[in-house]
Motif scaffolding. Structure first.
Motif, PDB file in Angstrom:
ATOM      1  N   ILE A  59       0.832  -1.196   0.000  1.00 59.22           N
ATOM      2  CA  ILE A  59       0.000   0.000   0.000  1.00 59.22           C
ATOM      3  C   ILE A  59       0.868   1.248   0.000  1.00 59.22           C
ATOM      4  O   ILE A  59       0.598   2.230  -0.698  1.00 59.22           O
ATOM      5  N   LYS A  62       2.284   1.650  -3.385  1.00 57.89           N
ATOM      6  CA  LYS A  62       1.231   2.093  -4.288  1.00 57.89           C
ATOM      7  C   LYS A  62       0.931   3.571  -4.073  1.00 57.89           C
ATOM      8  O   LYS A  62       0.742   4.328  -5.033  1.00 57.89           O
ATOM      9  N   GLU A  63       0.890   3.977  -2.805  1.00 51.19           N
ATOM     10  CA  GLU A  63       0.638   5.379  -2.491  1.00 51.19           C
ATOM     11  C   GLU A  63       1.774   6.257  -2.997  1.00 51.19           C
ATOM     12  O   GLU A  63       1.549   7.345  -3.547  1.00 51.19           O
ATOM     13  N   SER A  64       3.016   5.777  -2.818  1.00 45.33           N
ATOM     14  CA  SER A  64       4.171   6.539  -3.280  1.00 45.33           C
ATOM     15  C   SER A  64       4.156   6.696  -4.794  1.00 45.33           C
ATOM     16  O   SER A  64       4.414   7.779  -5.332  1.00 45.33           O
ATOM     17  N   LYS A  67       1.397   9.142  -5.776  1.00 45.83           N
ATOM     18  CA  LYS A  67       1.791  10.524  -5.524  1.00 45.83           C
ATOM     19  C   LYS A  67       2.807  10.997  -6.565  1.00 45.83           C
ATOM     20  O   LYS A  67       2.762  12.152  -7.001  1.00 45.83           O
ATOM     21  N   VAL A 214      -5.264   8.974  -4.804  1.00 49.12           N
ATOM     22  CA  VAL A 214      -4.266   9.057  -3.723  1.00 49.12           C
ATOM     23  C   VAL A 214      -4.968   9.121  -2.368  1.00 49.12           C
ATOM     24  O   VAL A 214      -4.521   8.486  -1.399  1.00 49.12           O
ATOM     25  N   GLN A 215      -6.053   9.859  -2.292  1.00 47.42           N
ATOM     26  CA  GLN A 215      -6.791   9.956  -1.031  1.00 47.42           C
ATOM     27  C   GLN A 215      -7.359   8.604  -0.611  1.00 47.42           C
ATOM     28  O   GLN A 215      -7.295   8.240   0.575  1.00 47.42           O
ATOM     29  N   VAL A 217      -6.199   5.589  -1.465  1.00 49.72           N
ATOM     30  CA  VAL A 217      -5.073   4.719  -1.070  1.00 49.72           C
ATOM     31  C   VAL A 217      -4.578   5.104   0.309  1.00 49.72           C
ATOM     32  O   VAL A 217      -4.251   4.243   1.146  1.00 49.72           O
ATOM     33  N   SER A 218      -4.501   6.401   0.594  1.00 55.41           N
ATOM     34  CA  SER A 218      -4.047   6.860   1.908  1.00 55.41           C
ATOM     35  C   SER A 218      -5.003   6.415   3.005  1.00 55.41           C
ATOM     36  O   SER A 218      -4.564   6.017   4.094  1.00 55.41           O
ATOM     37  N   GLY A 221      -4.378   2.810   3.677  1.00 56.35           N
ATOM     38  CA  GLY A 221      -3.134   2.640   4.437  1.00 56.35           C
ATOM     39  C   GLY A 221      -3.327   2.987   5.905  1.00 56.35           C
ATOM     40  O   GLY A 221      -2.780   2.287   6.774  1.00 56.35           O
TER      41      GLY A 221
END
Length: 224
Positions: A59, A62-64, A67, A214-215, A217-218, A221
């Motif tokens: 995760i 994926k988030e990185s 972004k 992104v929101q 995925v965050s 996480g």
């Protein structure tokens, strides 16, 4: 002997009692079942924690990546925005140049028409002055030099008019070609501005969608 046997019997009974109260403990490679079960639980917990860690790591990656892609899209939005502003400025400049060329060409055409009309009038006057009328007018003139001078000056004016008309025509042709070139350039710039506007809008929409991704995925996480 009897006493010894009695002691043996007592020990035997005690052994049976102990064996019934405490079940026989079998060992596997020196490990008790309870220890094996504990280690199995520890192994299962470790595996579960490792799976959770790997999921969280996935995760985070994926988030990185999301972004990073979002930053790329934002850069594209900024870049196309600058290009679009520059192209629109070029388009406005070309429109101003085209307007000036059009006004200049219009002035030249008007000047050409005026000069042409005056030249034609003077040429018709000279053509109307045939040999006889001319000589009779000249002989009747009190000052022959003045008559010759006026005829000469009129001829010179007509020649200058012809030269000016040729020059005006050439200048008009040059400006006309410039005007045509500017028209083509303006069309190309307008097309480029339209393409950049479409790209800018696409990048903006993609960036907005990426922000939402992104929101999400965050949030995943943080929840995990």
């Amino acid at each position: 002997r009897v006493l010894f046997r009695s002691k043996l019997v007592a020990l035997g009974l005690m052994g049976c009692f102990l064996l019934e109260g405490f079940p026989a403990i079998e060992t596997v490679h020196g490990q008790t079942p309870a220890l094996i079960a504990l280690r199995n639980k520890q192994s299962a917990l470790h595996n579960k924690l490792e799976v959770t860690r790997q999921k969280k790591l996935a995760i985070v990656r994926k988030e990185s990546f999301a972004k990073g892609h979002l930053n790329t899209l934002k850069n594209s939005v900024s870049k196309t925005g600058v290009q679009l502003d520059s192209t629109r400025e070029r388009l406005e400049d070309s429109q101003q140049k085209l307007k000036r060329l059009g006004n200049e060409l219009k002035d030249l055409e008007q000047d050409f028409t005026t000069r042409k009309a005056a030249t034609m009038q003077r040429m018709r006057y000279l053509q109307q002055q045939g040999p006889e009328p001319w000589w009779s007018t000249m002989l009747a003139s009190a000052d022959m030099n003045d008559a010759f001078d006026r005829q000469y000056q009129l001829t010179r004016i007509v020649e200058r008019d012809r030269s000016a008309l040729v020059d005006l025509k050439k200048r008009a042709e040059v400006i006309g070609r410039k005007k045509d070139d500017m028209e083509d350039q303006k069309t190309q710039i307008a097309l480029l501005a339209e393409q950049l506007a479409d790209k800018h809008s696409e990048f903006q929409q993609a960036a907005a969608m990426q922000v939402s991704f992104v929101q999400r995925v965050s949030q995943i996480g943080r929840a995990s």
